[in-house]
Design a protein around this motif. Sequence first.
Motif, PDB file in Angstrom:
ATOM      1  N   ILE A   1      -5.565  29.843 -29.474  1.00 17.63           N
ATOM      2  CA  ILE A   1      -5.095  31.149 -29.005  1.00 17.63           C
ATOM      3  C   ILE A   1      -4.394  31.905 -30.131  1.00 17.63           C
ATOM      4  CG2 ILE A   1      -3.569  32.300 -27.358  1.00 17.63           C
ATOM      5  CD1 ILE A   1      -4.204  29.736 -25.555  1.00 17.63           C
ATOM      6  N   GLU A   2      -4.770  33.156 -30.275  1.00 19.61           N
ATOM      7  CA  GLU A   2      -4.229  33.982 -31.350  1.00 19.61           C
ATOM      8  C   GLU A   2      -2.703  34.007 -31.301  1.00 19.61           C
ATOM      9  OE1 GLU A   2      -5.402  38.402 -32.967  1.00 19.61           O
ATOM     10  OE2 GLU A   2      -4.863  38.193 -30.864  1.00 19.61           O
ATOM     11  N   GLU A   3      -2.136  33.846 -32.465  1.00 20.94           N
ATOM     12  CA  GLU A   3      -0.684  33.889 -32.631  1.00 20.94           C
ATOM     13  C   GLU A   3      -0.101  35.128 -31.934  1.00 20.94           C
ATOM     14  OE1 GLU A   3       0.384  31.342 -34.651  1.00 20.94           O
ATOM     15  OE2 GLU A   3       2.502  31.922 -34.691  1.00 20.94           O
ATOM     16  N   GLY A   4       0.876  34.934 -31.098  1.00 20.88           N
ATOM     17  CA  GLY A   4       1.542  36.081 -30.482  1.00 20.88           C
ATOM     18  C   GLY A   4       0.868  36.626 -29.232  1.00 20.88           C
ATOM     19  N   ALA A   5      -0.342  36.139 -28.918  1.00 26.46           N
ATOM     20  CA  ALA A   5      -1.058  36.689 -27.758  1.00 26.46           C
ATOM     21  C   ALA A   5      -0.628  36.039 -26.443  1.00 26.46           C
ATOM     22  CB  ALA A   5      -2.567  36.506 -27.947  1.00 26.46           C
ATOM     23  N   PHE A   6       0.104  34.945 -26.554  1.00 25.29           N
ATOM     24  CA  PHE A   6       0.368  34.104 -25.394  1.00 25.29           C
ATOM     25  C   PHE A   6       1.871  33.943 -25.239  1.00 25.29           C
ATOM     26  CE2 PHE A   6      -1.493  29.995 -23.422  1.00 25.29           C
ATOM     27  CZ  PHE A   6      -2.126  30.717 -22.428  1.00 25.29           C
ATOM     28  N   SER A   7       2.395  34.190 -24.050  1.00 24.70           N
ATOM     29  CA  SER A   7       3.824  34.046 -23.811  1.00 24.70           C
ATOM     30  C   SER A   7       4.216  32.564 -23.792  1.00 24.70           C
ATOM     31  CB  SER A   7       4.139  34.699 -22.465  1.00 24.70           C
ATOM     32  OG  SER A   7       5.179  34.015 -21.820  1.00 24.70           O
ATOM     33  N   SER A   8       5.485  32.306 -24.094  1.00 25.76           N
ATOM     34  CA  SER A   8       5.931  30.906 -24.055  1.00 25.76           C
ATOM     35  C   SER A   8       5.843  30.348 -22.627  1.00 25.76           C
ATOM     36  CB  SER A   8       7.359  30.787 -24.594  1.00 25.76           C
ATOM     37  OG  SER A   8       8.218  31.493 -23.746  1.00 25.76           O
ATOM     38  N   LEU A   9       5.903  31.234 -21.632  1.00 20.09           N
ATOM     39  CA  LEU A   9       5.797  30.779 -20.245  1.00 20.09           C
ATOM     40  C   LEU A   9       4.373  30.347 -19.896  1.00 20.09           C
ATOM     41  CD1 LEU A   9       8.027  33.424 -18.436  1.00 20.09           C
ATOM     42  CD2 LEU A   9       8.537  31.003 -18.776  1.00 20.09           C
ATOM     43  N   SER A  10       3.398  30.799 -20.693  1.00 18.85           N
ATOM     44  CA  SER A  10       2.026  30.313 -20.537  1.00 18.85           C
ATOM     45  C   SER A  10       1.842  29.034 -21.362  1.00 18.85           C
ATOM     46  CB  SER A  10       1.014  31.354 -21.032  1.00 18.85           C
ATOM     47  OG  SER A  10       1.182  32.576 -20.379  1.00 18.85           O
ATOM     48  N   ARG A  11       2.418  29.032 -22.548  1.00 17.84           N
ATOM     49  CA  ARG A  11       2.261  27.886 -23.456  1.00 17.84           C
ATOM     50  C   ARG A  11       2.771  26.580 -22.834  1.00 17.84           C
ATOM     51  NH1 ARG A  11       1.434  29.638 -28.777  1.00 17.84           N
ATOM     52  NH2 ARG A  11       1.960  27.569 -29.543  1.00 17.84           N
ATOM     53  N   VAL A  12       3.927  26.666 -22.147  1.00 20.16           N
ATOM     54  CA  VAL A  12       4.497  25.430 -21.590  1.00 20.16           C
ATOM     55  C   VAL A  12       3.576  24.787 -20.556  1.00 20.16           C
ATOM     56  CG1 VAL A  12       6.958  25.774 -22.052  1.00 20.16           C
ATOM     57  CG2 VAL A  12       5.936  26.811 -20.007  1.00 20.16           C
ATOM     58  N   ALA A  13       2.806  25.643 -19.846  1.00 20.21           N
ATOM     59  CA  ALA A  13       1.884  25.088 -18.847  1.00 20.21           C
ATOM     60  C   ALA A  13       0.742  24.359 -19.544  1.00 20.21           C
ATOM     61  CB  ALA A  13       1.342  26.204 -17.951  1.00 20.21           C
ATOM     62  N   VAL A  14       0.286  24.903 -20.677  1.00 20.03           N
ATOM     63  CA  VAL A  14      -0.831  24.264 -21.397  1.00 20.03           C
ATOM     64  C   VAL A  14      -0.364  22.961 -22.048  1.00 20.03           C
ATOM     65  CG1 VAL A  14      -2.528  24.522 -23.256  1.00 20.03           C
ATOM     66  CG2 VAL A  14      -1.908  26.505 -21.862  1.00 20.03           C
ATOM     67  N   ILE A  15       0.704  23.042 -22.823  1.00 17.07           N
ATOM     68  CA  ILE A  15       1.122  21.865 -23.598  1.00 17.07           C
ATOM     69  C   ILE A  15       1.651  20.759 -22.678  1.00 17.07           C
ATOM     70  CG2 ILE A  15       3.518  22.607 -24.106  1.00 17.07           C
ATOM     71  CD1 ILE A  15       1.113  20.911 -26.602  1.00 17.07           C
ATOM     72  N   GLY A  16       2.207  21.156 -21.516  1.00 18.73           N
ATOM     73  CA  GLY A  16       2.877  20.150 -20.681  1.00 18.73           C
ATOM     74  C   GLY A  16       2.101  19.670 -19.471  1.00 18.73           C
ATOM     75  N   HIS A  17       0.813  20.046 -19.327  1.00 18.31           N
ATOM     76  CA  HIS A  17       0.160  19.711 -18.052  1.00 18.31           C
ATOM     77  C   HIS A  17      -0.135  18.228 -17.884  1.00 18.31           C
ATOM     78  CE1 HIS A  17      -3.680  20.269 -20.322  1.00 18.31           C
ATOM     79  NE2 HIS A  17      -4.228  19.498 -19.393  1.00 18.31           N
ATOM     80  N   HIS A  18      -0.034  17.441 -18.970  1.00 23.76           N
ATOM     81  CA  HIS A  18      -0.176  15.984 -18.809  1.00 23.76           C
ATOM     82  C   HIS A  18       1.151  15.243 -18.984  1.00 23.76           C
ATOM     83  CE1 HIS A  18      -4.500  15.642 -18.277  1.00 23.76           C
ATOM     84  NE2 HIS A  18      -4.662  16.558 -19.213  1.00 23.76           N
ATOM     85  N   GLU A  19       2.240  15.989 -19.151  1.00 27.40           N
ATOM     86  CA  GLU A  19       3.557  15.346 -19.209  1.00 27.40           C
ATOM     87  C   GLU A  19       3.986  14.978 -17.791  1.00 27.40           C
ATOM     88  OE1 GLU A  19       4.942  14.435 -21.840  1.00 27.40           O
ATOM     89  OE2 GLU A  19       4.368  15.784 -23.479  1.00 27.40           O
ATOM     90  N   ARG A  20       4.811  13.926 -17.675  1.00 30.30           N
ATOM     91  CA  ARG A  20       5.292  13.505 -16.373  1.00 30.30           C
ATOM     92  C   ARG A  20       6.805  13.378 -16.396  1.00 30.30           C
ATOM     93  NH1 ARG A  20       1.139  15.348 -15.453  1.00 30.30           N
ATOM     94  NH2 ARG A  20      -0.792  14.313 -14.945  1.00 30.30           N
ATOM     95  N   LEU A  21       7.428  13.602 -15.239  1.00 31.71           N
ATOM     96  CA  LEU A  21       8.890  13.560 -15.168  1.00 31.71           C
ATOM     97  C   LEU A  21       9.463  12.238 -15.653  1.00 31.71           C
ATOM     98  CD1 LEU A  21      10.462  14.961 -11.894  1.00 31.71           C
ATOM     99  CD2 LEU A  21      10.672  15.808 -14.230  1.00 31.71           C
ATOM    100  N   ASP A  22       8.738  11.128 -15.372  1.00 33.87           N
ATOM    101  CA  ASP A  22       9.257   9.812 -15.764  1.00 33.87           C
ATOM    102  C   ASP A  22       8.943   9.482 -17.223  1.00 33.87           C
ATOM    103  OD1 ASP A  22       6.537   9.376 -15.571  1.00 33.87           O
ATOM    104  OD2 ASP A  22       6.658   8.098 -13.798  1.00 33.87           O
TER     105      ASP A  22
END
Length: 392
Positions: A211-232
């Motif tokens: 994704i082009e630098e600056g085109a994506f909000s951090s509120l979108s980025r966290v969903a992409v980078i964290g979708h396989h992270e787990r609370l535990d």
Amino acid sequence: MRLGRPVYSCSGGARLPLLQPDALVTDRVRAGLERAGVFAVYVDDAVSEGITPTEPISPELRDRAVRELGSTFTSISANGRSTRIHGEQIERLGGVVSALLRELRQSGHMVSALMDLQSFDAHTLGHSLNVCVLGLMLGDEALRRHGWTDGRGNVRRDGIDSRLEKLGLGLLLHDVGKLLIPAEILQKPGRLTDDEMDIVREHPQAGLDLIEEGAFSSLSRVAVIGHHERLDGKGYPHGRGEDLHVHAQIAGIADVYDAVSSMRVYQARRPTHEAWELVLSLAGTAFPLDLVRIFKHTVAPYPEGVAVQLSDGRRGLVSRVRREHINRPTIRVTHDPDGAPVTAYEFELADAWDVVISDTLQDLDGPPDAPPDRTAAVSDERHEQQLASITG
Ligand SMILES: [Fe+2]
């Protein structure tokens, strides 16, 4: 049997009708559909008359979303890592997300119909859209109930729509990094090696890099980078559960539900209620209780049109799901406890707390569903590995 709804295939970003409603489903057609990855269809017959599964979004909007997302995916598949998803494209996808949110609010926030009975050769497209729809529903409810917390720790309730649109964009693009994983790995029927697993685990970051630098909000980025992270802390790529952003948690729940309920090369077919129960079983470990509670009241484990067996031995079709009793729908009873056909009548499961749905049936007249069909093409080991990586 005659088909109650069209069956689509999705190829190169276009959604093409494979079979028209009213088409005759013969054994040959059935075998062909199974080969194409279609594991369930709606049929029209006297018993199912008047049962209309309510889809969360209109076919027109689904078409538009598939078109927009499809063109993004096609350019990634063609150009690989050198692709850049530009701001303009992100804006067009943002328009799709706003339209999705509008329609979901009108439809009353419930997923009842099986969201995706289509065959997708690029399965990521259908999966991405389903995750977006489900995640937006969870997010809308969560933000309305609990608001959001700003950097100073204050709970706020302003700007919810704009936050949801950013969440939705992240959900639409959460798996784009998967398009860079070689098909030999993604569709490998056997167990993945450690090196291959490492490549799979790179896909959240690889997606963001497109994704082009600056085109994506951090509120979108966290969903992409964290979708396989787990609370535990048992997820990836960072394996850190504390401070996991709510957008990542929502993406995780929606991703697990759709991944498990869809059929994949390496997965045995799994009825939707199994995916629903799996998400519930992960409350308090992989996923936070409050979000799982919202999930439980948003997604119907037994959608309209599904054939079920009741604990008292009767059989029938789920005829109506209401949000107040999402897991205790109305049943159109067709068979008495001895298995004999009866004149169909409606039975309110919500009024009979001593009766539960004990199983789903492929066929009202057939035997109860066999355990998942683990044919030669489906490796148990790969499936277990996939499930372990999903659940952490
Ligand atoms: Fe993923």
